[in-house]
Motif scaffolding. Sequence first.
Motif, PDB file in Angstrom:
ATOM      1  N   THR A  10       0.836  -1.217   0.000  1.00  0.00           N
ATOM      2  CA  THR A  10       0.000   0.000   0.000  1.00  0.00           C
ATOM      3  C   THR A  10       0.860   1.251   0.000  1.00  0.00           C
ATOM      4  OG1 THR A  10      -0.065  -0.046   2.413  1.00  0.00           O
ATOM      5  CG2 THR A  10      -1.943  -1.022   1.253  1.00  0.00           C
ATOM      6  N   GLY A  11       2.040   1.162   0.617  1.00  0.00           N
ATOM      7  CA  GLY A  11       2.834   2.364   0.824  1.00  0.00           C
ATOM      8  C   GLY A  11       2.200   3.264   1.874  1.00  0.00           C
ATOM      9  N   PRO A  12       2.808   4.409   2.151  1.00  0.00           N
ATOM     10  CA  PRO A  12       2.249   5.335   3.142  1.00  0.00           C
ATOM     11  C   PRO A  12       1.130   6.194   2.556  1.00  0.00           C
ATOM     12  CG  PRO A  12       4.416   6.098   2.402  1.00  0.00           C
ATOM     13  CD  PRO A  12       4.113   4.855   1.624  1.00  0.00           C
ATOM     14  N   LEU A  13       0.164   6.555   3.400  1.00  0.00           N
ATOM     15  CA  LEU A  13      -0.928   7.447   3.012  1.00  0.00           C
ATOM     16  C   LEU A  13      -1.064   8.543   4.070  1.00  0.00           C
ATOM     17  CD1 LEU A  13      -3.596   4.798   1.898  1.00  0.00           C
ATOM     18  CD2 LEU A  13      -2.281   6.312   0.386  1.00  0.00           C
ATOM     19  N   GLN A  14      -1.493   9.709   3.646  1.00  0.00           N
ATOM     20  CA  GLN A  14      -1.532  10.878   4.541  1.00  0.00           C
ATOM     21  C   GLN A  14      -2.368  10.656   5.791  1.00  0.00           C
ATOM     22  OE1 GLN A  14      -3.211  13.712   6.690  1.00  0.00           O
ATOM     23  NE2 GLN A  14      -4.534  13.082   5.022  1.00  0.00           N
ATOM     24  N   ASN A  15      -3.623  10.198   5.633  1.00  0.00           N
ATOM     25  CA  ASN A  15      -4.564  10.208   6.754  1.00  0.00           C
ATOM     26  C   ASN A  15      -4.122   9.340   7.940  1.00  0.00           C
ATOM     27  OD1 ASN A  15      -6.842  11.151   8.044  1.00  0.00           O
ATOM     28  ND2 ASN A  15      -8.232   9.712   7.075  1.00  0.00           N
ATOM     29  N   PRO A  16      -3.717   8.089   7.716  1.00  0.00           N
ATOM     30  CA  PRO A  16      -3.220   7.303   8.858  1.00  0.00           C
ATOM     31  C   PRO A  16      -1.997   7.947   9.517  1.00  0.00           C
ATOM     32  CG  PRO A  16      -3.485   5.903   6.906  1.00  0.00           C
ATOM     33  CD  PRO A  16      -3.747   7.309   6.470  1.00  0.00           C
ATOM     34  N   LEU A  17      -1.141   8.578   8.702  1.00  0.00           N
ATOM     35  CA  LEU A  17       0.068   9.198   9.257  1.00  0.00           C
ATOM     36  C   LEU A  17      -0.286  10.405  10.126  1.00  0.00           C
ATOM     37  CD1 LEU A  17       2.266   8.890   6.057  1.00  0.00           C
ATOM     38  CD2 LEU A  17       2.580   7.621   8.187  1.00  0.00           C
ATOM     39  N   MET A  18      -1.315  11.152   9.725  1.00  0.00           N
ATOM     40  CA  MET A  18      -1.764  12.277  10.549  1.00  0.00           C
ATOM     41  C   MET A  18      -2.268  11.784  11.904  1.00  0.00           C
ATOM     42  SD  MET A  18      -4.762  15.049   9.806  1.00  0.00           S
ATOM     43  CE  MET A  18      -6.040  13.793   9.817  1.00  0.00           C
ATOM     44  N   HIS A  19      -3.056  10.711  11.880  1.00  0.00           N
ATOM     45  CA  HIS A  19      -3.580  10.210  13.154  1.00  0.00           C
ATOM     46  C   HIS A  19      -2.487   9.564  13.992  1.00  0.00           C
ATOM     47  CE1 HIS A  19      -7.610  11.519  12.581  1.00  0.00           C
ATOM     48  NE2 HIS A  19      -7.651  10.979  11.376  1.00  0.00           N
ATOM     49  N   LEU A  20      -1.445   9.078  13.344  1.00  0.00           N
ATOM     50  CA  LEU A  20      -0.293   8.585  14.107  1.00  0.00           C
ATOM     51  C   LEU A  20       0.413   9.759  14.796  1.00  0.00           C
ATOM     52  CD1 LEU A  20       1.522   6.271  14.974  1.00  0.00           C
ATOM     53  CD2 LEU A  20       2.838   6.596  12.857  1.00  0.00           C
ATOM     54  N   ALA A  21       0.573  10.869  14.074  1.00  0.00           N
ATOM     55  CA  ALA A  21       1.159  12.070  14.692  1.00  0.00           C
ATOM     56  C   ALA A  21       0.310  12.514  15.887  1.00  0.00           C
ATOM     57  CB  ALA A  21       1.268  13.197  13.659  1.00  0.00           C
ATOM     58  N   GLU A  22      -0.989  12.492  15.715  1.00  0.00           N
ATOM     59  CA  GLU A  22      -1.912  12.848  16.797  1.00  0.00           C
ATOM     60  C   GLU A  22      -1.743  11.909  17.997  1.00  0.00           C
ATOM     61  OE1 GLU A  22      -6.685  13.693  16.958  1.00  0.00           O
ATOM     62  OE2 GLU A  22      -6.051  11.827  16.023  1.00  0.00           O
ATOM     63  N   ALA A  23      -1.584  10.621  17.716  1.00  0.00           N
ATOM     64  CA  ALA A  23      -1.406   9.628  18.791  1.00  0.00           C
ATOM     65  C   ALA A  23      -0.061   9.795  19.491  1.00  0.00           C
ATOM     66  CB  ALA A  23      -1.533   8.218  18.211  1.00  0.00           C
ATOM     67  N   PHE A  24       0.988  10.109  18.722  1.00  0.00           N
ATOM     68  CA  PHE A  24       2.302  10.384  19.334  1.00  0.00           C
ATOM     69  C   PHE A  24       2.209  11.607  20.260  1.00  0.00           C
ATOM     70  CE2 PHE A  24       5.002   8.387  15.640  1.00  0.00           C
ATOM     71  CZ  PHE A  24       4.880   7.135  16.210  1.00  0.00           C
ATOM     72  N   LEU A  25       1.511  12.653  19.795  1.00  0.00           N
ATOM     73  CA  LEU A  25       1.341  13.857  20.627  1.00  0.00           C
ATOM     74  C   LEU A  25       0.564  13.547  21.901  1.00  0.00           C
ATOM     75  CD1 LEU A  25       0.584  16.526  17.869  1.00  0.00           C
ATOM     76  CD2 LEU A  25       2.531  16.553  19.447  1.00  0.00           C
ATOM     77  N   ALA A  26      -0.469  12.701  21.779  1.00  0.00           N
ATOM     78  CA  ALA A  26      -1.253  12.313  22.961  1.00  0.00           C
ATOM     79  C   ALA A  26      -0.390  11.535  23.955  1.00  0.00           C
ATOM     80  CB  ALA A  26      -2.457  11.472  22.534  1.00  0.00           C
ATOM     81  N   THR A  27       0.500  10.701  23.426  1.00  0.00           N
ATOM     82  CA  THR A  27       1.415   9.932  24.291  1.00  0.00           C
ATOM     83  C   THR A  27       2.371  10.868  25.028  1.00  0.00           C
ATOM     84  OG1 THR A  27       1.288   8.075  22.735  1.00  0.00           O
ATOM     85  CG2 THR A  27       3.090   8.038  24.324  1.00  0.00           C
TER      86      THR A  27
END
Length: 377
Positions: free
Chosen positions: A179-196
């Motif tokens: 699939t390669g990388p896609l924007q939307n999952p990566l944005m929510h990963l950034a959000e999850a890293f910030l929450a952590t």
Amino acid sequence: MPHASRSASLPELTTLFGEVQQHFLDVIVPLWQGPGWNADMALPYEALDAAHQPLPPQRYRAMACARQLYLFSSLIGVLDNAEVRAAALFRSLQRHFHDAEFGGWFYSIDPQGKPLDQRKDLYTHAFILFACAHYWDKSREPLVESTLNAALEVIGRRFATGDGLYEACLDRDWITLETGPLQNPLMHLAEAFLATLAVREDAQVKQALSELCTAMHKHFVDPQAGVLMEKPLGAVDNWYEPGHQFEWYFLLESSPLLRGSKLHAALDRAFAFTEQYGVVQSSGAVRAMLDLNMDGRPKDSTQRIWAQAEYLRALTLRPDSEAAVLRQLQALQQRFLHAGGWHECRDEQGEVSRKDMPSTTPYHLATCYRGLTDYLR
């Protein structure tokens, strides 16, 4: 974060926000405590119809469970029984979706609770990490932190591509699906890293977040317009979504770690461009999808409540934005909220085009209202 001097519209904004918040607590949240809750499965139904009846279940998604876990975690101390519901959702996440054989979490189960789509997608894992960070902040239960750690471990070991980015989706046994990388999952990963990082010091997460944002700037930001594309640069049929520009802007602007990064600078510069093409000036409606090759003409003019909420939240971090915040909160209330809940989508003409209310939408409203609460402080 300092805000520009407040004007005469502040009392009006405060009053309006009080109404909208009350609607959330009195109308929207109870939908998911009552008719939207499948007590036998201890899971939220995927969606309710306009009469508050659950749509016949086709599936239950781990991501929807995680978003509701965030919702009720955020209401602990605000709403009676929020703690009980959050605990039930956390247990359901593990019981229904965790893959005991290969690790990670399934995408979905069928109406009987059997694994349905067994692939491992980054979007789901990002939301599990995000929800566990918020829930651990409230509960401090060791099991919640160990689940948070497990999510971090599997994201770093299985999804990471080695260049700061992450695969969007893998097979159940972690074999690549290309699939390669896609924007939307990566944005929510950034959000999850910030929450952590908001709930604990974590040097590894901090580094992963910085590397992710550097890679996003390199591989996803259009060099001319400065907007974040949905697929990596050079991909066929690429597009960008104003709602995601605003969502990213909020995450970057609200983080001392990311403010001043190249990615932040690009989205800060592109904010007016995104507003020009992505927001209908007369109504404040946010368009769904735009194509850079079409002179700003929309690829999809559907108006979605989540994009509306993200634009409003982003405006709370813009300078001299009070009039715009008030205008957009009025637009959200008048166009999307109603006595029975909310309208999920309107079409290009402004007609309601979706009658159902998905269990995933209250997450967007909760994060938007949290941003407004911080703004009014």
